[in-house]
Structures are given as C-alpha cells and as structure tokens.
Design a protein around this motif. Structure first.
Motif, PDB file in Angstrom:
ATOM      1  N   ALA A 157       0.703-169.594  52.692  1.00 20.40           N
ATOM      2  CA  ALA A 157       1.437-170.681  52.247  1.00 20.40           C
ATOM      3  C   ALA A 157       2.382-171.198  53.561  1.00 20.40           C
ATOM      4  O   ALA A 157       2.323-172.417  53.743  1.00 20.40           O
ATOM      5  CB  ALA A 157       2.352-170.286  51.239  1.00 20.40           C
ATOM      6  N   VAL A 158       2.819-170.394  54.404  1.00 21.67           N
ATOM      7  CA  VAL A 158       3.714-170.488  55.709  1.00 21.67           C
ATOM      8  C   VAL A 158       2.457-171.322  56.647  1.00 21.67           C
ATOM      9  O   VAL A 158       2.932-172.167  57.458  1.00 21.67           O
ATOM     10  CB  VAL A 158       4.369-169.294  56.215  1.00 21.67           C
ATOM     11  CG1 VAL A 158       4.854-169.665  57.470  1.00 21.67           C
ATOM     12  CG2 VAL A 158       5.447-168.880  55.285  1.00 21.67           C
ATOM     13  N   LEU A 159       1.397-170.555  56.843  1.00 26.18           N
ATOM     14  CA  LEU A 159       0.337-171.078  57.940  1.00 26.18           C
ATOM     15  C   LEU A 159      -0.274-172.283  57.552  1.00 26.18           C
ATOM     16  O   LEU A 159      -0.534-173.124  58.274  1.00 26.18           O
ATOM     17  CB  LEU A 159      -0.700-169.907  57.926  1.00 26.18           C
ATOM     18  CG  LEU A 159      -0.427-168.494  58.633  1.00 26.18           C
ATOM     19  CD1 LEU A 159      -1.467-167.727  58.457  1.00 26.18           C
ATOM     20  CD2 LEU A 159       0.235-169.022  60.092  1.00 26.18           C
ATOM     21  N   ALA A 160      -0.186-172.619  56.167  1.00 22.78           N
ATOM     22  CA  ALA A 160      -0.789-174.095  55.653  1.00 22.78           C
ATOM     23  C   ALA A 160       0.157-175.099  56.079  1.00 22.78           C
ATOM     24  O   ALA A 160      -0.221-176.087  56.557  1.00 22.78           O
ATOM     25  CB  ALA A 160      -0.925-174.033  54.196  1.00 22.78           C
ATOM     26  N   VAL A 161       1.426-174.838  56.251  1.00 20.63           N
ATOM     27  CA  VAL A 161       2.353-176.005  56.709  1.00 20.63           C
ATOM     28  C   VAL A 161       2.274-175.897  58.257  1.00 20.63           C
ATOM     29  O   VAL A 161       2.254-177.035  59.013  1.00 20.63           O
ATOM     30  CB  VAL A 161       4.012-175.528  56.387  1.00 20.63           C
ATOM     31  CG1 VAL A 161       4.829-176.269  56.975  1.00 20.63           C
ATOM     32  CG2 VAL A 161       4.042-175.393  54.880  1.00 20.63           C
ATOM     33  N   VAL A 162       2.270-174.688  59.077  1.00 25.16           N
ATOM     34  CA  VAL A 162       2.317-174.699  60.705  1.00 25.16           C
ATOM     35  C   VAL A 162       0.860-174.987  61.060  1.00 25.16           C
ATOM     36  O   VAL A 162       0.784-175.974  61.885  1.00 25.16           O
ATOM     37  CB  VAL A 162       2.455-173.252  60.983  1.00 25.16           C
ATOM     38  CG1 VAL A 162       2.654-173.326  62.424  1.00 25.16           C
ATOM     39  CG2 VAL A 162       3.888-173.000  60.446  1.00 25.16           C
ATOM     40  N   VAL A 163      -0.233-174.671  60.392  1.00 21.29           N
ATOM     41  CA  VAL A 163      -1.565-174.854  61.145  1.00 21.29           C
ATOM     42  C   VAL A 163      -2.058-176.017  60.456  1.00 21.29           C
ATOM     43  O   VAL A 163      -2.810-176.795  61.210  1.00 21.29           O
ATOM     44  CB  VAL A 163      -2.466-173.551  60.814  1.00 21.29           C
ATOM     45  CG1 VAL A 163      -4.009-173.860  61.356  1.00 21.29           C
ATOM     46  CG2 VAL A 163      -1.929-172.454  61.563  1.00 21.29           C
ATOM     47  N   LEU A 164      -2.237-176.104  59.118  1.00 17.68           N
ATOM     48  CA  LEU A 164      -2.961-177.224  58.613  1.00 17.68           C
ATOM     49  C   LEU A 164      -2.066-178.624  58.166  1.00 17.68           C
ATOM     50  O   LEU A 164      -2.537-179.536  57.774  1.00 17.68           O
ATOM     51  CB  LEU A 164      -3.460-176.991  57.168  1.00 17.68           C
ATOM     52  CG  LEU A 164      -4.090-175.634  56.979  1.00 17.68           C
ATOM     53  CD1 LEU A 164      -4.999-175.222  55.681  1.00 17.68           C
ATOM     54  CD2 LEU A 164      -5.545-175.917  58.121  1.00 17.68           C
ATOM     55  N   ARG A 165      -0.576-178.449  58.756  1.00 21.91           N
ATOM     56  CA  ARG A 165       0.093-179.630  58.604  1.00 21.91           C
ATOM     57  C   ARG A 165       0.312-180.113  57.193  1.00 21.91           C
ATOM     58  O   ARG A 165       0.425-181.174  56.795  1.00 21.91           O
ATOM     59  CB  ARG A 165      -0.230-180.647  59.449  1.00 21.91           C
ATOM     60  CG  ARG A 165      -0.407-180.265  61.050  1.00 21.91           C
ATOM     61  CD  ARG A 165       0.790-179.814  61.613  1.00 21.91           C
ATOM     62  NE  ARG A 165       0.723-179.609  62.999  1.00 21.91           N
ATOM     63  CZ  ARG A 165       1.580-178.993  63.687  1.00 21.91           C
ATOM     64  NH1 ARG A 165       2.761-178.586  63.186  1.00 21.91           N
ATOM     65  NH2 ARG A 165       1.466-178.685  65.213  1.00 21.91           N
ATOM     66  N   GLU A 166       0.287-179.114  56.209  1.00 20.68           N
ATOM     67  CA  GLU A 166       0.795-179.436  54.862  1.00 20.68           C
ATOM     68  C   GLU A 166       1.988-179.492  54.466  1.00 20.68           C
ATOM     69  O   GLU A 166       2.700-178.872  55.285  1.00 20.68           O
ATOM     70  CB  GLU A 166      -0.198-178.269  53.722  1.00 20.68           C
ATOM     71  CG  GLU A 166      -1.888-178.262  53.865  1.00 20.68           C
ATOM     72  CD  GLU A 166      -2.412-177.637  52.888  1.00 20.68           C
ATOM     73  OE1 GLU A 166      -1.614-176.815  52.296  1.00 20.68           O
ATOM     74  OE2 GLU A 166      -3.639-177.546  53.125  1.00 20.68           O
ATOM     75  N   ARG A 167       2.266-180.070  53.501  1.00 21.71           N
ATOM     76  CA  ARG A 167       3.699-180.127  53.087  1.00 21.71           C
ATOM     77  C   ARG A 167       4.303-178.991  52.628  1.00 21.71           C
ATOM     78  O   ARG A 167       3.508-178.368  51.547  1.00 21.71           O
ATOM     79  CB  ARG A 167       4.031-181.367  52.158  1.00 21.71           C
ATOM     80  CG  ARG A 167       3.888-182.869  52.666  1.00 21.71           C
ATOM     81  CD  ARG A 167       4.085-183.811  51.841  1.00 21.71           C
ATOM     82  NE  ARG A 167       5.695-183.832  51.299  1.00 21.71           N
ATOM     83  CZ  ARG A 167       6.002-184.480  50.415  1.00 21.71           C
ATOM     84  NH1 ARG A 167       5.097-185.540  49.774  1.00 21.71           N
ATOM     85  NH2 ARG A 167       7.221-184.464  49.961  1.00 21.71           N
ATOM     86  N   PRO A 168       5.336-178.363  52.857  1.00 16.31           N
ATOM     87  CA  PRO A 168       5.914-177.197  52.232  1.00 16.31           C
ATOM     88  C   PRO A 168       6.074-177.177  50.610  1.00 16.31           C
ATOM     89  O   PRO A 168       6.200-178.524  50.201  1.00 16.31           O
ATOM     90  CB  PRO A 168       7.286-176.985  52.756  1.00 16.31           C
ATOM     91  CG  PRO A 168       7.052-178.012  53.830  1.00 16.31           C
ATOM     92  CD  PRO A 168       6.346-178.976  53.810  1.00 16.31           C
ATOM     93  N   SER A 169       5.568-176.444  50.006  1.00 10.02           N
ATOM     94  CA  SER A 169       5.425-176.450  48.475  1.00 10.02           C
ATOM     95  C   SER A 169       6.328-175.090  47.874  1.00 10.02           C
ATOM     96  O   SER A 169       6.043-174.032  48.126  1.00 10.02           O
ATOM     97  CB  SER A 169       4.360-176.466  48.208  1.00 10.02           C
ATOM     98  OG  SER A 169       4.055-176.488  46.625  1.00 10.02           O
TER      99      SER A 169
END
Length: 292
Positions: free
Chosen positions: A105-117
């Motif tokens: 979930a953290v890496l999705a924000v950092v690497v994939l540029r997804e919005r924090p959820s």
C-alpha cells in the motif's frame, strides 16, 4: 464484469493457498536443515521447464527487469524467509510476512503514484492483526536478526509485486514465460547462496522426492504462473492482501494434519483475516457510486 473479477480473485487466491502447504510439506517430508535447497528446487527447475516449453527469452531491457523481479520475488525472498523461520517462532515470522499488504500500500503510492487510501491501510492492518491472532503463541520471541530478515523478506516481495504491476509484461509474452523468467533468475541467484550456507545437497528419499516435486511443480511453476497473471489483472493492493491466505492455510493444515488445534482467539483471528481479504476485493465506494 463482477463475475470476471471474482474469477480472477479466486484464481489468484489459489497461489497463496498452495504456498500455505509449504510448512507441512517441509516439516513432514523434506530432510531437515536444508531450507534453501528446497527453495532452489522450488524455483530453478520450474523456471527452466517454463523456458523450455515457451521457448521465450527476455529481450532488450527485459533482461535486467526480469533479473530484478526474479531476485526480489524469489531469490531474496526465500533466504530471508528461511532465516526468519529459523530464528523466530513460526507465528512471529508469519505475522511479519503478513505485513506485506501494508508495504505494498505504501509502495503503490511511492512507485505507482496512486492516491493514499485509508481503506487499503485499514484492511491491511486488520489482516495483519487477524494473522497475528491465528499464529502467535505464548512462546513468541524477538530476535533482532530474525525480525530484520522477516521484514526484509516482506519488503523484497512487496517491492517485487509493485514493480511487476508497474512494468507489466512485454507484448506477446504470456504468464508462463513471464513466470519462467523470474523463477529462473531467482533460482540462479539461489545457487551460490545455497552452496555457501548449506553446502552439498542432502540425500533424497521417496517422501522427500514427492515433497520437492510438489514444491517445484505446484508451489513453484503453477502457483507463480497464476500469481503473476493475477497481479497483471487485479489492483496491486488487492492481490497483495490475498497473500494473507498463505499463513491461514498453513495454520489450518497444522490443525487438521498435525493436531495443532485452534483456540477461540485463533478462530477470531481467522474471521478478521478472512474479512480483510474479502473486503479488500470489493470496489471502493466512489462519490459517483454513492450517489447512484
């Protein structure tokens, strides 16, 4: 669309369910003291078979990408997992591994540029708590090296899963070839590591041969083909939460086959973990859906 997504979830969930059999196979069938050799046989033969069947090799930048993914998802993950299992009680090691959805979930924000959820982090935390209740016992101990290895393994595979989602697959390459690249790369990485730490391979009797065959053919080739396919079609955080199935299956098999009975707290943990797994697969409630 809902039925198709449900089929993808169920098929992807089969991979961590199979991985949950690793503990009972290792303890009941394989020679003791050679966990890295088991990891090597789980990866390299399966990868070479996949390469032989598909006759497909990486091209261009995918040589480097396949090597990175293979080392993260398999080559580093296996040794760190086994170090944690040897230096920590199994429950502590499993709980550290269950932190992978939070890491993803953290890496999705950092690497994939997804919005924090908050929803992803919340259900991930519920899943970790549930697994902890299932597998942690009164003999839980805390060894610094073991803790670092357990967290390192979760981070390695979490990063591997996230990069697998980001890079996708090259055009025209199916999940069998893609899994073969990574299994071969991870297995090749494990060859010197295994020789360094464990020396020559052990003697293999009939039960051990069956165990290695299961780990390599089913837990290696088939499971990783299904897993990497699932990562490509599911949201990365949803796929990561499915990994919680592995320690649950391990605990269930321990109860059924080894007489390791589950108490009330463990049953509560099962319920929490299963709730987190199911809830994480449901679509987020967007303002448009709420209005509708």
């Amino acid at each position: 669309m809902i039925e198709k997504n449900s089929s993808n979830v169920l098929l992807t969930a089969a991979a961590p369910a199979v991985w949950g059999t690793t503990y009972v196979v290792t303890t009941e069938l394989l020679p003791p003291g050679h966990p890295l050799f088991a990891g090597l046989l789980r990866a390299l033969p399966a990868g070479l078979i996949a390469l032989g069947v598909t006759r497909s090799l990486p091209r261009g930048t995918w040589w480097g990408k396949a090597a990175v993914l293979g080392v993260l998802n398999i080559g580093l993950f296996f040794p760190l997992l086994f170090v944690a299992a040897e230096r920590l009680p199994g429950g502590v090691a499993a709980t550290l591994g269950a932190a992978q959805p939070l890491i993803v979930a953290v890496l999705a924000v950092v690497v994939l540029r997804e919005r924090p959820s908050a929803r992803r982090f919340g259900w991930g935390a519920v899943g970790v708590a549930g697994v902890g209740l299932v597998v942690l016992g009164p003999d839980a101990g805390f060894d610094v090296v073991g803790l670092l290895a357990g967290l390192g393994g979760a981070v390695a595979m979490g990063l591997g899963v996230t990069l697998t989602k980001r890079w996708g697959r090259p055009p025209g390459i199916g999940p069998v070839a893609f899994a073969g690249w990574q299994l071969t790369a991870g297995g090749a990485f494990l060859v010197p590591v295994t020789l360094w730490f464990e020396g020559p391979p052990p003697a293999v009797d009939a039960p051990a041969a069956l165990g290695y065959l299961w780990l390599g053919a089913v837990g290696g080739l088939l499971a990783y083909v299904v897993w990497f396919r699932g990562i490509s079609v599911l949201p990365v955080t949803s796929a990561a939460v499915l990994g919680l199935i592995s320690p649950l299956v391990a605990a269930l098999l321990g109860a059924v086959l080894l007489g390791q009975l589950l108490g009330p707290l463990q049953l509560l943990g099962f319920a929490l973990a299963l709730t987190a797994i199911v809830a994480s697969q449901l679509p987020a409630r967007t303002p448009e859906r709420i209005a509708a």
